[in-house]
Design a protein around this motif. Structure first.
Motif, PDB file in Angstrom:
ATOM      1  N   ARG A 194     -22.203 -24.653  17.135  1.00 41.18           N
ATOM      2  CA  ARG A 194     -21.995 -24.321  18.548  1.00 41.18           C
ATOM      3  C   ARG A 194     -21.377 -22.935  18.688  1.00 41.18           C
ATOM      4  N   ARG A 195     -20.434 -22.635  17.807  1.00 38.64           N
ATOM      5  CA  ARG A 195     -19.779 -21.336  17.880  1.00 38.64           C
ATOM      6  C   ARG A 195     -20.720 -20.181  17.472  1.00 38.64           C
ATOM      7  N   CYS A 196     -21.745 -20.501  16.666  1.00 33.80           N
ATOM      8  CA  CYS A 196     -22.687 -19.466  16.211  1.00 33.80           C
ATOM      9  C   CYS A 196     -23.892 -19.327  17.140  1.00 33.80           C
ATOM     10  N   ARG A 197     -23.917 -20.143  18.194  1.00 32.45           N
ATOM     11  CA  ARG A 197     -25.060 -20.121  19.099  1.00 32.45           C
ATOM     12  C   ARG A 197     -24.689 -19.358  20.368  1.00 32.45           C
ATOM     13  N   ALA A 198     -25.663 -18.590  20.899  1.00 31.31           N
ATOM     14  CA  ALA A 198     -25.413 -17.809  22.108  1.00 31.31           C
ATOM     15  C   ALA A 198     -25.104 -18.742  23.276  1.00 31.31           C
ATOM     16  N   PRO A 199     -24.232 -18.315  24.206  1.00 35.91           N
ATOM     17  CA  PRO A 199     -23.888 -19.154  25.360  1.00 35.91           C
ATOM     18  C   PRO A 199     -25.136 -19.564  26.141  1.00 35.91           C
TER      19      PRO A 199
ATOM     20  N   ALA B  93     -31.618 -21.133  18.108  1.00 33.79           N
ATOM     21  CA  ALA B  93     -31.414 -20.212  16.991  1.00 33.79           C
ATOM     22  C   ALA B  93     -29.935 -19.876  16.830  1.00 33.79           C
ATOM     23  N   LEU B  94     -29.475 -19.906  15.601  1.00 33.29           N
ATOM     24  CA  LEU B  94     -28.103 -19.526  15.284  1.00 33.29           C
ATOM     25  C   LEU B  94     -28.034 -18.037  15.017  1.00 33.29           C
TER      26      LEU B  94
END
Length: 494
Positions: free
Chosen positions: A49-54, A61-62
């Motif tokens: 979740r933290r590596c995914r765009a808002p 995509a990460l």
């Protein structure tokens, strides 16, 4: 300090530190691992979740597909030219707009995909000056393409720079003169660029392996390797380097739309009818001497004829080699390059011209004629192409009198070139006329200023032996034509 005071200070400091860490955004974590090589303290779902765009759903995509996610932190990597950076690898140094080959037109800096323009410039690529010092006429002139059309009728001119029309904001019309229109690449059915199976550059689709068509709309039923194998010519090149391979079949280039010399064909484009020049017969003005058909650069002779140019009749008791040997005589070429050899006998050209004669056409009386048509300058007789001068005259065309009636100064003044050099430094002066050096056979002209090596050759002969070289240009005799006088038209043609 007393022990109780020290204990109270440490408790206060630890409380402040905990409060400070709680205020740090959740996405920031200097260390979410206990130690090197230790397990991540985040769950896999939280890390991703933290590596995914808002705004992206789970499974998206990460790191924008440009890096890997390591315990909630993006580690960017390079998979295409340029450098990726940013907390989520969202920035790419090469994604900024360019103008005339320069990022941000050289008037700004690229900041995470957008140009930050220098003062006095604006536009997506910082290509437009805020203040224009050009006249409208000069501005429009700078916006014209090679067809003299302003911005290719696909944009407006702003201070000598084209602003392309993109009402949808998709940027499909671009280029220095708005000459590129990628809307041409949109598939009518899928409405995708190149059908989703290729990339578009300036209105042309470049298809992925296994796809073809103007818009990459067709898929091959064979593998790319099999397609390449079928298109490989005997010399190991794809379509002989004279065509394009489309799904295992070669589409050959047509080098000349008129069809003259330009018929390229064959399964792998291995046949080029331009190779037929090697079997062109200048006397019959036809390929294969008029006794065969040129196919893939080689002659397929008619019944009763054989040889490289189908020039030898099978009815002849001589071999082709013996026939040519008899036609050569002491010359390096059959019939001295002035006739057609057939069964050991020469037919001199032009037919019926008494000036060209001899068993091997070795005599050419035309060589005794000057540019004005006078034989041996009117001061001699021609014998087998050479002038025999009357008494008191000499020279190749008997043009020089042995006795001179002018002073040496008068003679030299007539032999001097514009730069004041006598006979261009390549001959001697006699009675006001230059006698060019015999050692340099190719030097000619009234002032020895011409180089006959500049004349075209054919069959190894200057002007093919069918004309004379006049200061680097062939002047053909009656019936002959071409840069090297190599084409026989017939005596009906002057």
């Amino acid at each position: 300090m007393r022990p109780a005071a020290i204990r109270n200070f440490l408790l206060l400091a630890s409380s402040l530190l905990f409060a400070g860490l709680s205020a740090v955004p959740q996405s920031f974590s200097p260390s979410l691992r206990i130690g090197p090589g230790a397990a991540c303290r985040l769950s896999r779902a939280e890390s991703e979740r933290r590596c995914r765009a808002p705004g992206q759903p789970p499974g998206g995509a990460l790191c924008h597909g440009r890096g890997r996610c390591d315990c909630g932190v993006c580690i960017c990597h390079v998979s295409e030219p340029g450098v990726f950076f940013g907390p989520l690898c969202e920035c790419h140094e090469w994604v900024c707009e360019t103008y005339d080959g320069s990022t941000c037109a050289g008037h700004g800096k690229c900041d995470c995909g957008k140009c930050k323009c220098d003062e006095g410039w604006f536009g997506d690529a910082c290509q437009y000056p805020a203040h224009c010092d050009l006249t409208k006429k000069k501005s429009n002139q700078m916006c014209k393409n090679s067809q003299d059309v302003i911005c290719s009728n696909a944009g407006t001119c702003h201070c000598g720079r084209c602003k392309c029309d993109n009402p949808d904001g998709n940027g499909l019309v671009y280029g220095k003169f708005c000459e590129c229109d990628d809307r041409e690449c949109i598939d009518d059915e899928t409405e995708e660029i190149c059908g989703g199976h290729g990339k578009c550059y300036c209105g042309n689709c470049y298809c992925e392996a296994g796809w073809h068509g103007d818009k990459c709309e067709f898929q091959c039923d064979i593998t790319p390797w099999e397609s390449k194998r079928r298109c490989t010519s005997p010399d190991g090149q794809i379509c002989s380097n004279r065509g394009t391979c489309v799904c295992g079949e070669c589409s050959c280039h047509d080098v000349d739309p008129t069809g003259d010399w330009g018929d390229i064909h064959g399964d792998t484009c291995e046949c080029d009818e331009r190779d037929c020049r090697a079997v062109y017969d200048r006397y019959s003005d036809d390929f294969c001497s008029g006794h065969g058909q040129c196919n893939c650069g080689r002659c397929d002779c008619k019944v009763g004829w054989y040889g490289k140019k189908c020039e030898h009749p099978r009815s002849c008791p001589l071999s082709a080699e013996e026939s040519i040997r008899r036609c050569q005589g002491s010359s390096d070429l059959p019939c001295s390059g002035r006739g057609k050899c057939e069964c050991g006998k020469c037919t001199c050209y032009p037919p019926g011209d008494p000036r060209v004669y001899g068993k091997t056409c070795e005599c050419d009386g035309r060589r005794c004629e000057g540019l004005d048509g006078t034989v041996c300058g009117g001061h001699g007789t021609c014998s087998c192409g050479r002038c025999v001068c009357d008494r008191g005259w000499f020279g190749t065309l008997c043009q020089h009198p042995r006795k001179c009636n002018m002073t040496e100064e008068q003679s030299k003044s007539l032999c001097e070139s514009a730069d004041g050099i006598l006979c261009s430094g390549k001959g001697s002066c006699h009675c006001g006329k230059c006698i060019c050096s015999a050692e340099e056979w190719y030097i000619s002209g009234e002032l020895c200023d011409c180089d006959d090596r500049d004349c075209d050759k054919h069959d190894g002969l200057i002007c093919t032996g069918n004309g004379i070289c006049s200061c680097g240009n062939c002047e053909c005799w009656r019936g002959w034509n071409g840069n090297a006088c190599e084409i026989w038209l017939g005596t009906d043609y002057p």
